[in-house]
Design a protein around this motif. Sequence first.
Motif, PDB file in Angstrom:
ATOM      1  N   SER A   1       0.968  -0.890   0.374  1.00  0.00           N
ATOM      2  CA  SER A   1      -0.391   0.592   0.104  1.00  0.00           C
ATOM      3  C   SER A   1       0.862   1.282  -0.093  1.00  0.00           C
ATOM      4  N   TYR A   2       1.893   1.147   0.979  1.00  0.00           N
ATOM      5  CA  TYR A   2       2.298   2.839   0.921  1.00  0.00           C
ATOM      6  C   TYR A   2       3.471   2.731  -0.393  1.00  0.00           C
ATOM      7  N   ALA A   3       3.567   1.511  -1.735  1.00  0.00           N
ATOM      8  CA  ALA A   3       4.687   1.160  -2.429  1.00  0.00           C
ATOM      9  C   ALA A   3       3.373   2.052  -3.444  1.00  0.00           C
ATOM     10  N   ARG A   4       2.498   1.834  -3.318  1.00  0.00           N
ATOM     11  CA  ARG A   4       1.803   2.241  -4.484  1.00  0.00           C
ATOM     12  C   ARG A   4       1.114   3.787  -3.788  1.00  0.00           C
ATOM     13  N   PHE A   5       0.808   3.635  -2.784  1.00  0.00           N
ATOM     14  CA  PHE A   5       1.160   5.089  -2.835  1.00  0.00           C
ATOM     15  C   PHE A   5       2.564   6.299  -2.608  1.00  0.00           C
ATOM     16  N   GLY A   6       3.398   5.735  -3.097  1.00  0.00           N
ATOM     17  CA  GLY A   6       4.259   6.142  -3.235  1.00  0.00           C
ATOM     18  C   GLY A   6       4.554   6.134  -4.956  1.00  0.00           C
ATOM     19  N   PHE A   7       4.493   5.805  -5.211  1.00  0.00           N
ATOM     20  CA  PHE A   7       4.722   5.861  -6.879  1.00  0.00           C
ATOM     21  C   PHE A   7       3.607   7.145  -7.012  1.00  0.00           C
ATOM     22  N   PHE A   8       2.226   6.878  -7.035  1.00  0.00           N
ATOM     23  CA  PHE A   8       1.632   7.803  -6.979  1.00  0.00           C
ATOM     24  C   PHE A   8       1.483   9.571  -6.876  1.00  0.00           C
ATOM     25  N   SER A   9       2.201   9.160  -5.661  1.00  0.00           N
ATOM     26  CA  SER A   9       2.203  10.590  -4.880  1.00  0.00           C
ATOM     27  C   SER A   9       3.871  11.128  -5.917  1.00  0.00           C
ATOM     28  N   VAL A  10       4.737  10.341  -6.301  1.00  0.00           N
ATOM     29  CA  VAL A  10       5.746  10.558  -6.971  1.00  0.00           C
ATOM     30  C   VAL A  10       5.277  10.853  -8.198  1.00  0.00           C
ATOM     31  N   LEU A  11       4.153  10.635  -8.720  1.00  0.00           N
ATOM     32  CA  LEU A  11       3.745  11.222 -10.044  1.00  0.00           C
ATOM     33  C   LEU A  11       3.072  12.100  -9.903  1.00  0.00           C
ATOM     34  N   ALA A  12       2.438  12.527  -8.791  1.00  0.00           N
ATOM     35  CA  ALA A  12       2.203  13.796  -8.903  1.00  0.00           C
ATOM     36  C   ALA A  12       2.645  15.056  -8.816  1.00  0.00           C
ATOM     37  N   VAL A  13       3.625  14.860  -8.038  1.00  0.00           N
ATOM     38  CA  VAL A  13       4.995  15.571  -8.610  1.00  0.00           C
ATOM     39  C   VAL A  13       5.556  16.226  -9.384  1.00  0.00           C
ATOM     40  N   VAL A  14       5.558  14.964  -9.978  1.00  0.00           N
ATOM     41  CA  VAL A  14       6.356  15.047 -11.494  1.00  0.00           C
ATOM     42  C   VAL A  14       5.021  16.164 -12.489  1.00  0.00           C
TER      43      VAL A  14
END
Length: 587
Positions: free
Chosen positions: A534-547
């Motif tokens: 769950s944290y891995a997915r959250f991290g992925f989407f947060s990084v995508l949002a930052v990009v």
Amino acid sequence: MAMDNHRSSFSSFKSYLNALRDTPRRLARRAGSVSATFDETNHVRFRYGGNMRKSLRWYDLICFGVGGMVGAGVFVTTGAASHDKAGPAVVLSYAIAGFCALLSAFCYTEFAVHMPVAGGAFSYIRVTFGEFMAFLTGANLIMDYVFSNAAVARSFTTYLGTAIGVSAESKWRITITSLPKGFNQIDFIAVLVVIILTVIICYSTRESSVLNMILTALHILFIMFVIIMGFWRGDSKNFTKPSDPSHPGGFFPFGAPGVFNGATLVYLSYIGYDAVSTLAEEVKNPVTDIPIGVTGSVILVTILYCLMATSMSMLLPYDLINPEAPFSGAFVGKSNRWNWVSNVIGVGASFGILTSLLVAMLGQARYLCVIGRSNIVPLWFAKVHPKTSTPVNATAFLGIFTAAIALFTELDVLLNLVSIGTLFVFFMVANAVIYRRYVSVETTSPWPTLSFLCCFSCTSVIFTLLWWLVPPGKPKVFVLGACLMVAVGLVVVFNYAVPQARKPDFWGVPLMPWIPCVSIFLNIFLLGNLDGPSYARFGFFSVLAVVVYLVYSVHASFDAEEEGIGNLESGIKEAIELEDLTPKFQK
């Protein structure tokens, strides 16, 4: 760069490359910029299509809140929480999760009364912690809504099949073997449901409310039926005796950790009340209607959930409960004359799914509309239709996006993406309400409040880690007690040393800062219950949002500011807001 010779960052490829080279300066200028409440509640709304029609009252909000929360989740999560986590003490798990939801609801309500806009948590974070944190919050919110709505739409197909005695997986879904597992079952019924609700929401919020009231009333009737059947056919000895004597017995078979594990799982069933805050712009009298609507719906749903959990625990010993279909499974196999109850439960769950989907789709469109107003996504999303007074563009776009995901993505793949993002948003709103009460730009320093929030959050994280990592025993109790004392001490010192910069004129969170701090603590504790993926997915989407923010949003926001329509900079005086912006009572 002067405003009159500023060219759009997106006017040509060369302009965009120049904008990318200028990203560090623009990021420093825009990421921390806060919006004034005056901007959020007044001229920013009229700039892109005008106001949404004020047509809702407190009873509409209660129905939206109940409809948004009491969906299919309770019919699914209760079984897994009881069988695998808490046993009969799942009743307490629901009470703890409801208490946590109520504290978060208080924080939402204070903002919604003071700032009755459609942006919900996005707007609240934007006027406190700035544009970047607001964008990160808004991106996670929309992701949560889209994925959870797609999951709920697919579950409608399943429960509709249960209601009429048909296997949805074999009869109504098309399996494509060439696609990977979890993405290979095509569900056209889910797509049809999403499209129909999208059309209704585009047409009118008032008509959507009427439909929600009808569906919610029918759903509550089915819930009362389930509760009555449980108390009638159940046996109180199931509260303490498992069917297999080798399994742990008693009301707390898995101990206190099991109760909190169960609370984390069932908290997903409370998600939905935050969507009510996005309707604040369409409420006739926000000062009285919003507090009654938001808090009233959470309290009512908590009572219903605890009664349902009690009913289920009486029907069967916890180790016989079907984790996937606890209520309908409790009657299947007892005798042929009780199998019809399973069909009735399927009908009730179907109504619940429709109401939760309707409310969530209303909420997601309003979030995107207000994000569009802030110039960090294309302004096309901010348009409010002059005839329907609804955000048609945002509604249609997200409806199509949700339908596309619901077409092929399985329920379990989607639900794992939801909880962590939602808890993160609730955590941010609780921090924001403290910050807004204790900090006024240019009159008070933000650092004492920010330092307190960081120290309290770190203490909560340490407590959570100790809870899960330290083996049971007296040392664990001592260390956890010491950690709690530190957290309480921090709140006492902060409350004594830092005066409030503003007091709400009409409605505010009581016992400030204690209630928001308890909300922060509980949200962090519940976040600690989630798994690594769950944290891995959250991290992925947060990084995508930052990009996305770095390659588009910060430049669009910078352009808007240069053209004179951007947000007010951090450092703007807020004194001009306080007299004019407090919501007035309406006749």
